[in-house]
Structure formats: C-alpha cells, structure tokens
Enzyme design. Structure first.
Site, PDB file in Angstrom:
ATOM      1  N   LEU A  10       0.820  -1.222   0.000  1.00 60.55           N
ATOM      2  CA  LEU A  10       0.000   0.000   0.000  1.00 60.55           C
ATOM      3  C   LEU A  10       0.855   1.274   0.000  1.00 60.55           C
ATOM      4  O   LEU A  10       0.927   1.987  -1.004  1.00 60.55           O
ATOM      5  CB  LEU A  10      -0.939   0.001   1.217  1.00 60.55           C
ATOM      6  CG  LEU A  10      -1.827   1.232   1.345  1.00 60.55           C
ATOM      7  CD1 LEU A  10      -2.856   1.306   0.233  1.00 60.55           C
ATOM      8  CD2 LEU A  10      -2.530   1.245   2.703  1.00 60.55           C
ATOM      9  N   ASP A  11       1.512   1.510   1.153  1.00 58.27           N
ATOM     10  CA  ASP A  11       2.275   2.759   1.302  1.00 58.27           C
ATOM     11  C   ASP A  11       3.461   2.773   0.340  1.00 58.27           C
ATOM     12  O   ASP A  11       4.330   1.905   0.414  1.00 58.27           O
ATOM     13  CB  ASP A  11       2.805   2.883   2.738  1.00 58.27           C
ATOM     14  CG  ASP A  11       1.679   3.073   3.757  1.00 58.27           C
ATOM     15  OD1 ASP A  11       0.591   3.478   3.342  1.00 58.27           O
ATOM     16  OD2 ASP A  11       1.914   2.832   4.951  1.00 58.27           O
ATOM     17  N   THR A  17       1.938   7.637   1.442  1.00 55.52           N
ATOM     18  CA  THR A  17       1.672   8.008   2.833  1.00 55.52           C
ATOM     19  C   THR A  17       2.967   8.171   3.625  1.00 55.52           C
ATOM     20  O   THR A  17       2.923   8.560   4.789  1.00 55.52           O
ATOM     21  CB  THR A  17       0.774   6.952   3.510  1.00 55.52           C
ATOM     22  OG1 THR A  17       1.199   5.686   3.054  1.00 55.52           O
ATOM     23  CG2 THR A  17      -0.685   7.164   3.194  1.00 55.52           C
ATOM     24  N   LYS A  45      10.426   2.518   5.803  1.00 50.14           N
ATOM     25  CA  LYS A  45       9.429   2.086   4.812  1.00 50.14           C
ATOM     26  C   LYS A  45       9.200   0.583   4.900  1.00 50.14           C
ATOM     27  O   LYS A  45      10.156  -0.192   4.873  1.00 50.14           O
ATOM     28  CB  LYS A  45       9.871   2.471   3.401  1.00 50.14           C
ATOM     29  CG  LYS A  45       9.682   3.944   3.120  1.00 50.14           C
ATOM     30  CD  LYS A  45       9.941   4.272   1.668  1.00 50.14           C
ATOM     31  CE  LYS A  45       9.685   5.742   1.407  1.00 50.14           C
ATOM     32  NZ  LYS A  45      10.085   6.134   0.061  1.00 50.14           N
ATOM     33  N   SER A 114      -0.075  -5.358   3.014  1.00 48.98           N
ATOM     34  CA  SER A 114       0.552  -4.188   3.631  1.00 48.98           C
ATOM     35  C   SER A 114       0.883  -4.431   5.099  1.00 48.98           C
ATOM     36  O   SER A 114       0.178  -5.161   5.784  1.00 48.98           O
ATOM     37  CB  SER A 114      -0.416  -3.001   3.523  1.00 48.98           C
ATOM     38  OG  SER A 114      -0.029  -1.948   4.372  1.00 48.98           O
ATOM     39  N   ALA A 115       1.949  -3.779   5.570  1.00 52.25           N
ATOM     40  CA  ALA A 115       2.318  -3.864   6.986  1.00 52.25           C
ATOM     41  C   ALA A 115       1.457  -2.940   7.839  1.00 52.25           C
ATOM     42  O   ALA A 115       1.464  -3.029   9.065  1.00 52.25           O
ATOM     43  CB  ALA A 115       3.786  -3.480   7.151  1.00 52.25           C
ATOM     44  N   LYS A 145       7.666  -7.808   7.443  1.00 48.51           N
ATOM     45  CA  LYS A 145       8.547  -7.956   6.292  1.00 48.51           C
ATOM     46  C   LYS A 145       9.980  -7.685   6.766  1.00 48.51           C
ATOM     47  O   LYS A 145      10.152  -6.792   7.592  1.00 48.51           O
ATOM     48  CB  LYS A 145       8.186  -6.942   5.189  1.00 48.51           C
ATOM     49  CG  LYS A 145       6.749  -7.068   4.669  1.00 48.51           C
ATOM     50  CD  LYS A 145       6.407  -5.861   3.790  1.00 48.51           C
ATOM     51  CE  LYS A 145       4.925  -5.863   3.415  1.00 48.51           C
ATOM     52  NZ  LYS A 145       4.481  -4.655   2.706  1.00 48.51           N
ATOM     53  N   GLU A 169       6.147  -3.807  -4.758  1.00 45.02           N
ATOM     54  CA  GLU A 169       6.687  -3.325  -3.480  1.00 45.02           C
ATOM     55  C   GLU A 169       7.623  -2.136  -3.662  1.00 45.02           C
ATOM     56  O   GLU A 169       8.383  -2.095  -4.617  1.00 45.02           O
ATOM     57  CB  GLU A 169       7.518  -4.443  -2.828  1.00 45.02           C
ATOM     58  CG  GLU A 169       6.886  -5.111  -1.638  1.00 45.02           C
ATOM     59  CD  GLU A 169       6.714  -4.218  -0.417  1.00 45.02           C
ATOM     60  OE1 GLU A 169       7.330  -3.145  -0.332  1.00 45.02           O
ATOM     61  OE2 GLU A 169       5.954  -4.615   0.457  1.00 45.02           O
ATOM     62  N   ASP A 170       7.581  -1.193  -2.720  1.00 42.47           N
ATOM     63  CA  ASP A 170       8.506  -0.050  -2.788  1.00 42.47           C
ATOM     64  C   ASP A 170       9.630  -0.163  -1.767  1.00 42.47           C
ATOM     65  O   ASP A 170      10.544   0.664  -1.772  1.00 42.47           O
ATOM     66  CB  ASP A 170       7.759   1.270  -2.543  1.00 42.47           C
ATOM     67  CG  ASP A 170       7.319   1.400  -1.099  1.00 42.47           C
ATOM     68  OD1 ASP A 170       6.745   0.428  -0.563  1.00 42.47           O
ATOM     69  OD2 ASP A 170       7.564   2.452  -0.492  1.00 42.47           O
TER      70      ASP A 170
HETATM   71  P1  B16 Z   1       0.854   1.663  10.550  1.00 39.01           P
HETATM   72  P2  B16 Z   1       3.284  -0.764   3.685  1.00 39.01           P
HETATM   73  C1  B16 Z   1       3.975   0.271   6.067  1.00 39.01           C
HETATM   74  O1  B16 Z   1       3.038   0.094   5.029  1.00 39.01           O
HETATM   75  C2  B16 Z   1       4.722   1.580   5.946  1.00 39.01           C
HETATM   76  O2  B16 Z   1       5.550   1.574   4.806  1.00 39.01           O
HETATM   77  C3  B16 Z   1       5.560   1.824   7.174  1.00 39.01           C
HETATM   78  O3  B16 Z   1       6.231   3.061   7.074  1.00 39.01           O
HETATM   79  C4  B16 Z   1       4.666   1.796   8.414  1.00 39.01           C
HETATM   80  O4  B16 Z   1       5.408   1.972   9.603  1.00 39.01           O
HETATM   81  C5  B16 Z   1       3.923   0.446   8.455  1.00 39.01           C
HETATM   82  O5  B16 Z   1       3.182   0.286   7.259  1.00 39.01           O
HETATM   83  C6  B16 Z   1       2.970   0.365   9.631  1.00 39.01           C
HETATM   84  O6  B16 Z   1       1.941   1.297   9.442  1.00 39.01           O
HETATM   85  O7  B16 Z   1       1.529   2.461  11.615  1.00 39.01           O
HETATM   86  O8  B16 Z   1      -0.168   2.457   9.753  1.00 39.01           O
HETATM   87  O9  B16 Z   1       0.278   0.354  11.058  1.00 39.01           O
HETATM   88  O10 B16 Z   1       4.365  -0.078   2.931  1.00 39.01           O
HETATM   89  O11 B16 Z   1       3.620  -2.177   4.121  1.00 39.01           O
HETATM   90  O12 B16 Z   1       1.931  -0.672   3.012  1.00 39.01           O
HETATM   91 MG    MG Z   2       5.459   0.210   1.117  1.00 45.08          MG
END
Ligand code: B16
Ligand code: MG
Length: 221
Positions: A10-11, A17, A45, A114-115, A145, A169-170
């Site tokens: 996602l991010d 984000t 990230k 997504s995390a 991850k 993935e980024d």
């Molecule tokens: P939250 P992704 C990750 O999303 C972000 O890249 C990372 O910066 C963030 O700390 C993590 O999600 C947790 O996010 O605080 O909203 O639970 O790139 O895996 O989509």
């Molecule tokens: Mg990401």
C-alpha cells in the site's frame, strides 16, 4: 489467460503516505530530543509500527519504559490518523487505477499485502477497496517484512500458489519478503535501492499491458 495473483503493497505503491508517517515520527522523535531525517524515514518504509519506534529509540540511544513505549505508539498513530483523515482519490499514485482495471478485465486475482494497520481506512478514503479480492494488513500478521507471512497469507486467501504470485513493493524489506516467498518481485522506485527485485519500475506509468500479459503467461520455476 491463466490465473495469477497480483499482490500490492500500500504505502509507496498505491498511495504516498510515507510523507505522513515522516511528519508524525519526526514530531515524536523531536519531542524526545532525537533528530530524525528523511534518510532515516526511508529506512522505516515497510517496517512495522513497533519496529519503527524501536529503531528511532536506537538511533537516539534512548531507553524508555514499556508504558511510555505504548503511549508513544498511540500518540504517533493518532497524529498519523489526523493526516490521513483528509486523503482522497487525488492521492492515488499515477496509473495505479489503470493497472488495477486492466488486471480485473483479465480476470486476475488481486490482493493487498501491507504492513499497515491503517490499510483498510486508507483504501476506503481513496475509494479503491472494492478493487481488491482480498486484503491482508498489519492486523492479520505476526511477523514483519522481510518475513513473507503477509504475502503468503494473501496467496492462500486467493487460492493461488506462491510461484504464481506477483508482488509490487517499494521497500527493500518487502522485495526480500516476496523473494523469500518464491513470488515474482516488482520494485516500484529506485533501481539501485531495489536491486534485489526481479523487475524495477519508477512508477506504474512504465508498466505496460504487454508486460502484464507477459507476467500472466510466464511460469516461475
Ligand atoms: P501503521 P506498507 C507500512 O506500510 C509503511 O511503509 C511503514 O512506514 C509503516 O510503519 C507500516 O506500514 C505500519 O503502518 O503504523 O499504519 O500500522 O508499505 O507495508 O503498506
Ligand atoms: Mg510500502
């Protein structure tokens, strides 16, 4: 066409984000007397919320109590939620809807991997939730991850074998997670940073229908 599964982070892949995470983490770090740069934010990230705070405390050489740790995580998330409150479709990264629509017309399976524990809120805000057949986010996993858990759960939910999954993935950790899962990894971002990925593109405007067709027919051994 055969059926493959396409799993999107996602991010940094669907929306940017990272800038909101940065502002919230920076505010928190500064409050603790720890400086926090955009370069350090890069290293967060794809990293879970807990691990991100642990890293910031390591960088600042700071130890805090368990209670303070929990309260700081809550504070960070409240600030982050304020930032994402006003998100709308204008924050979807270029050509993401085009690729999603194309995959849907080709009857391919699509999941989010997504995390973030806020993934569902964000997908709602940008009106993309219904494009995903399955959503796996930070609330569904116990291992962050580069552990492949998030993508393996996605594959299992879609009923597609890992070798037939393609991950966008980024983050370096996310690319590694896809590779460990024996999935095709597609890095979105800087080719030098994401050199472990099977393919790298700067963004989705570079991803052609021909390339997607190729992914659908190619077998990973
Ligand atoms: P939250 P992704 C990750 O999303 C972000 O890249 C990372 O910066 C963030 O700390 C993590 O999600 C947790 O996010 O605080 O909203 O639970 O790139 O895996 O989509
Ligand atoms: Mg990401």
């Amino acid at each position: 066409m055969t059926k493959k599964a396409f799993i999107f982070d996602l991010d940094g892949v669907i929306v940017d984000t990272a800038k909101y995470h940065f502002l919230a983490w920076q505010n928190l770090a500064n409050g603790l007397g720890i400086s926090f740069s955009e370069e350090q934010n890069e290293q967060l990230k794809g990293v879970s919320r807990i691990r991100s705070l642990e890293k910031i405390l390591e960088w600042g050489n700071k130890t805090i109590s368990e209670e303070e740790f929990t309260s700081l995580m809550t504070k960070k998330n409240e600030e982050y939620l304020n930032y994402i409150e006003t998100m709308d479709t204008s924050e979807i990264l270029p050509d993401v809807p085009r690729v999603l629509e194309y995959l849907l017309t080709k009857e391919q399976a699509i999941a989010l991997g997504s995390a973030s524990k806020n993934a569902r809120i964000i997908l709602d805000k940008v009106l993309l939730k219904e494009k995903f057949h399955e959503i796996v986010d930070g609330t569904d996993v116990s291992k962050a991850k580069p552990d492949p858990e998030v993508f393996l759960i996605g594959a299992q939910k879609l009923g597609v074998a890992p070798k037939d999954c393609i991950v966008f993935e980024d983050s370096v950790a996310g690319v590694q997670a896809a590779n460990i899962a024996n999935m095709v990894s597609i890095g979105i971002g800087d080719a030098d940073v994401l050199h472990e990925a099977d393919y790298v593109f700067s963004n989705f405007t570079e991803i052609t229908e021909e390339f997607i067709n190729q992914l659908v027919i190619t077998k990973k051994v």
